[in-house]
Scaffold this motif. Structure first.
Motif, PDB file in Angstrom:
ATOM      1  N   ALA A 118      36.185  43.552  36.620  1.00  0.00           N
ATOM      2  CA  ALA A 118      35.486  42.761  37.334  1.00  0.00           C
ATOM      3  C   ALA A 118      33.959  43.166  37.702  1.00  0.00           C
ATOM      4  O   ALA A 118      33.164  42.149  38.036  1.00  0.00           O
ATOM      5  CB  ALA A 118      36.178  42.748  38.808  1.00  0.00           C
ATOM      6  N   SER A 119      33.643  44.646  37.803  1.00  0.00           N
ATOM      7  CA  SER A 119      32.408  45.119  37.825  1.00  0.00           C
ATOM      8  C   SER A 119      31.250  44.478  36.834  1.00  0.00           C
ATOM      9  O   SER A 119      30.314  44.120  37.001  1.00  0.00           O
ATOM     10  CB  SER A 119      32.139  46.343  37.969  1.00  0.00           C
ATOM     11  OG  SER A 119      32.858  46.811  36.784  1.00  0.00           O
ATOM     12  N   TRP A 120      31.873  44.348  35.736  1.00  0.00           N
ATOM     13  CA  TRP A 120      30.882  43.701  34.542  1.00  0.00           C
ATOM     14  C   TRP A 120      30.923  42.275  34.842  1.00  0.00           C
ATOM     15  O   TRP A 120      29.824  41.825  34.215  1.00  0.00           O
ATOM     16  CB  TRP A 120      31.894  44.030  33.212  1.00  0.00           C
ATOM     17  CG  TRP A 120      31.520  45.362  32.759  1.00  0.00           C
ATOM     18  CD1 TRP A 120      32.211  46.497  33.347  1.00  0.00           C
ATOM     19  CD2 TRP A 120      30.620  46.095  31.963  1.00  0.00           C
ATOM     20  NE1 TRP A 120      31.949  47.626  32.509  1.00  0.00           N
ATOM     21  CE2 TRP A 120      30.877  47.302  31.940  1.00  0.00           C
ATOM     22  CE3 TRP A 120      29.624  45.628  31.061  1.00  0.00           C
ATOM     23  CZ2 TRP A 120      30.134  48.270  31.272  1.00  0.00           C
ATOM     24  CZ3 TRP A 120      28.945  46.326  30.200  1.00  0.00           C
ATOM     25  CH2 TRP A 120      29.103  47.746  30.300  1.00  0.00           C
ATOM     26  N   GLN A 121      31.861  41.598  35.376  1.00  0.00           N
ATOM     27  CA  GLN A 121      31.789  40.217  35.519  1.00  0.00           C
ATOM     28  C   GLN A 121      30.786  39.784  36.565  1.00  0.00           C
ATOM     29  O   GLN A 121      30.174  38.818  36.508  1.00  0.00           O
ATOM     30  CB  GLN A 121      33.230  39.598  36.060  1.00  0.00           C
ATOM     31  CG  GLN A 121      33.557  38.284  36.084  1.00  0.00           C
ATOM     32  CD  GLN A 121      34.770  37.629  36.526  1.00  0.00           C
ATOM     33  OE1 GLN A 121      35.270  38.614  37.243  1.00  0.00           O
ATOM     34  NE2 GLN A 121      34.960  36.586  36.133  1.00  0.00           N
ATOM     35  N   LYS A 122      30.589  40.563  37.490  1.00  0.00           N
ATOM     36  CA  LYS A 122      29.957  40.208  38.707  1.00  0.00           C
ATOM     37  C   LYS A 122      28.438  40.987  38.692  1.00  0.00           C
ATOM     38  O   LYS A 122      27.870  40.356  39.306  1.00  0.00           O
ATOM     39  CB  LYS A 122      30.708  40.696  40.088  1.00  0.00           C
ATOM     40  CG  LYS A 122      31.818  39.888  40.371  1.00  0.00           C
ATOM     41  CD  LYS A 122      32.647  40.179  41.593  1.00  0.00           C
ATOM     42  CE  LYS A 122      33.760  39.549  41.633  1.00  0.00           C
ATOM     43  NZ  LYS A 122      34.478  39.474  42.931  1.00  0.00           N
ATOM     44  N   ALA A 123      28.273  41.963  38.001  1.00  0.00           N
ATOM     45  CA  ALA A 123      26.920  42.859  38.118  1.00  0.00           C
ATOM     46  C   ALA A 123      26.131  41.972  37.348  1.00  0.00           C
ATOM     47  O   ALA A 123      26.237  41.467  36.212  1.00  0.00           O
ATOM     48  CB  ALA A 123      27.119  44.348  37.633  1.00  0.00           C
ATOM     49  N   TRP A 128      28.213  40.200  30.065  1.00  0.00           N
ATOM     50  CA  TRP A 128      29.425  39.678  30.306  1.00  0.00           C
ATOM     51  C   TRP A 128      29.845  38.571  29.502  1.00  0.00           C
ATOM     52  O   TRP A 128      31.264  38.709  28.902  1.00  0.00           O
ATOM     53  CB  TRP A 128      29.451  38.924  31.836  1.00  0.00           C
ATOM     54  CG  TRP A 128      30.802  38.443  32.121  1.00  0.00           C
ATOM     55  CD1 TRP A 128      31.064  36.819  32.305  1.00  0.00           C
ATOM     56  CD2 TRP A 128      31.977  38.675  32.113  1.00  0.00           C
ATOM     57  NE1 TRP A 128      32.039  36.741  32.732  1.00  0.00           N
ATOM     58  CE2 TRP A 128      32.893  37.834  32.424  1.00  0.00           C
ATOM     59  CE3 TRP A 128      32.645  39.951  31.840  1.00  0.00           C
ATOM     60  CZ2 TRP A 128      34.222  38.108  32.508  1.00  0.00           C
ATOM     61  CZ3 TRP A 128      34.043  40.482  31.749  1.00  0.00           C
ATOM     62  CH2 TRP A 128      34.887  39.053  32.061  1.00  0.00           C
ATOM     63  N   SER A 310      37.799  34.278  38.157  1.00  0.00           N
ATOM     64  CA  SER A 310      37.041  35.426  38.722  1.00  0.00           C
ATOM     65  C   SER A 310      38.431  36.325  39.276  1.00  0.00           C
ATOM     66  O   SER A 310      39.234  35.792  40.245  1.00  0.00           O
ATOM     67  CB  SER A 310      36.342  35.104  39.907  1.00  0.00           C
ATOM     68  OG  SER A 310      35.543  36.317  40.486  1.00  0.00           O
ATOM     69  N   MET A 312      39.703  39.979  41.404  1.00  0.00           N
ATOM     70  CA  MET A 312      39.487  41.186  42.263  1.00  0.00           C
ATOM     71  C   MET A 312      40.926  41.543  42.980  1.00  0.00           C
ATOM     72  O   MET A 312      41.231  41.318  43.668  1.00  0.00           O
ATOM     73  CB  MET A 312      38.410  40.961  43.305  1.00  0.00           C
ATOM     74  CG  MET A 312      38.334  42.089  44.257  1.00  0.00           C
ATOM     75  SD  MET A 312      37.610  43.584  43.235  1.00  0.00           S
ATOM     76  CE  MET A 312      35.774  42.707  42.793  1.00  0.00           C
TER      77      MET A 312
END
Length: 381
Positions: A118-123, A128, A310, A312
């Motif tokens: 998820a951190s790769w998806q949102k950063a 991504w 998404s 989390m």
């Protein structure tokens, strides 16, 4: 004079029953300890790392060029995908692309629960789209590999030639209902059988095998840079196609000569020794659809469900799933222990019935008539 033949280990196995034929007298170099064999991965190390991380998703890195998992925890990444596939889908679809989206959603969710994707998806500023495509490619490859193993088991069990035998030869640990459905819906499908034959013929045309192993080129590149600070695609290609510095066959040696010649040609054309290795491989190995030779597969488009979703995961949800996995592993171990105990009891009964007052000649024939009569009287009682 009759000779007594030893029929058991007589306690020299440390309480363990012998794995060899009890009628065979073992030599001093033989042991009752069973030979260790490779078994299916149970993800014990992964689950322990997950527990140590407070039941939170484990950090994971991805290669910026290919989007493949690299670094710490990367070796567990494809194995966990295989576990999720076995738990949440069936293998009777033609390919991963045909797997229903509800099944894919469960697999992707389980993957995000275990690894911090998820951190790769949102950063911002990450790769991504490459990561999405890489995850989907690994799922596709693992789905295909698992299906191939099931197909191989089916063929070894007699395949279509011995239908009833194949039906009853369900792989260990695989659901029997799923196994029979797989045979009826896929392995017996004429279109699938024809395509499998074509693919088998194409694989037979390969000039030389790769000895790369399970580690991807991206992981080899990452590890090598961490150790030495540099990496060579050409040297890695040569290493992956040779044993102890000797190429696996003449075709591999000839191909490496083409790569070396391509390097020389490019250096002459550019007037410099500093030439892009990917360009060298492209000219020396040629082009292939869907594959960068010497580097890896070209990334396909990510599944729409992965590209638009998404995730989390909540800590409590992850902890619950971990506990469920732990409980399942515990039940499997208990079942294996029960089976071992039953086998030990059966061996003990067998040894008790073939030892003691039984007299026999070295070739195993009984020469005492009264002993034979006594045995029959005992059976009648």
């Amino acid at each position: 004079m009759a000779t007594q033949i030893a029929r058991g280990h007589g306690g020299d196995g440390g309480g363990r029953d012998p794995t060899h034929n009890p009628k065979h007298v073992p030599s001093s170099c033989q042991s009752s300890v069973p030979k260790k064999t490779r078994k299916g991965a149970k993800n014990y190390e992964l689950l322990k790392a997950f527990e140590d991380n407070g039941y939170m998703p484990l950090p994971i890195n991805f290669d910026p060029l290919t989007g493949e998992a690299i670094g710490d925890h990367s070796k567990w990444f494809p194995r966990w995908i295989t576990t999720l596939l076995e738990d949440h889908t069936v293998f009777e679809y033609e390919s991963w692309q045909n797997v229903p989206e509800p099944h894919k959603l469960q697999i992707y969710t389980g993957l995000f629960d275990m690894f911090d994707i998820a951190s790769w998806q949102k950063a911002p500023g990450t790769h991504w789209p490459r990561v999405q495509a890489s995850i989907d490619t690994v799922c596709s490859n693992r789905y295909r590999d698992k299906k191939y193993k099931l197909k191989l088991h089916y063929e070894n069990a007699g395949g279509s030639k011995e239908g009833s035998k194949a039906y009853d030869s369900c792989p260990k640990g695989y659901d029997e209902t799923k196994w029979r459905s797989l045979i009826d819906n896929l392995f017996k499908d004429e279109k699938y059988v024809k395509r499998s034959s074509v693919n088998k013929a194409n694989r037979a045309k390969q000039l030389f095998p790769s000895l790369q192993g399970s580690k991807s080129i991206s992981s080899q590149r990452y590890d090598q840079i961490q150790k030495t600070g540099k990496f060579s695609y050409v040297e890695t290609w040569a290493k992956n196609h040779s044993r102890k510095g000797v190429f696996v066959n003449k075709h591999a040696a000839e191909t490496y000569e083409k790569i070396d010649q391509a390097r020389t040609d490019l250096q002459c054309e550019r007037g410099t020794e500093d030439v892009d290795e990917l360009e060298i491989l492209g000219r020396g190995l040629g082009e292939r659809s869907g594959y960068i030779l010497g580097v890896g597969r070209k990334l396909k488009h990510a599944s729409p469900i992965l590209a638009t979703s998404s995730y989390m995961p909540e800590p409590q949800t992850s902890k619950k799933k971990y506990e469920e996995l732990e409980e399942r592993s515990r039940r499997q171990e208990e079942e294996m222990e029960r089976m071992r105990q039953e086998m030990a009891e059966m061996r003990a009964l067998f040894l008790r019935g073939h030892s003691g007052g039984e007299s026999s000649t070295p070739n195993g024939s009984n020469t005492n008539p009264s002993s034979q009569n006594d045995d029959h009287e005992d059976e009648d009682e």
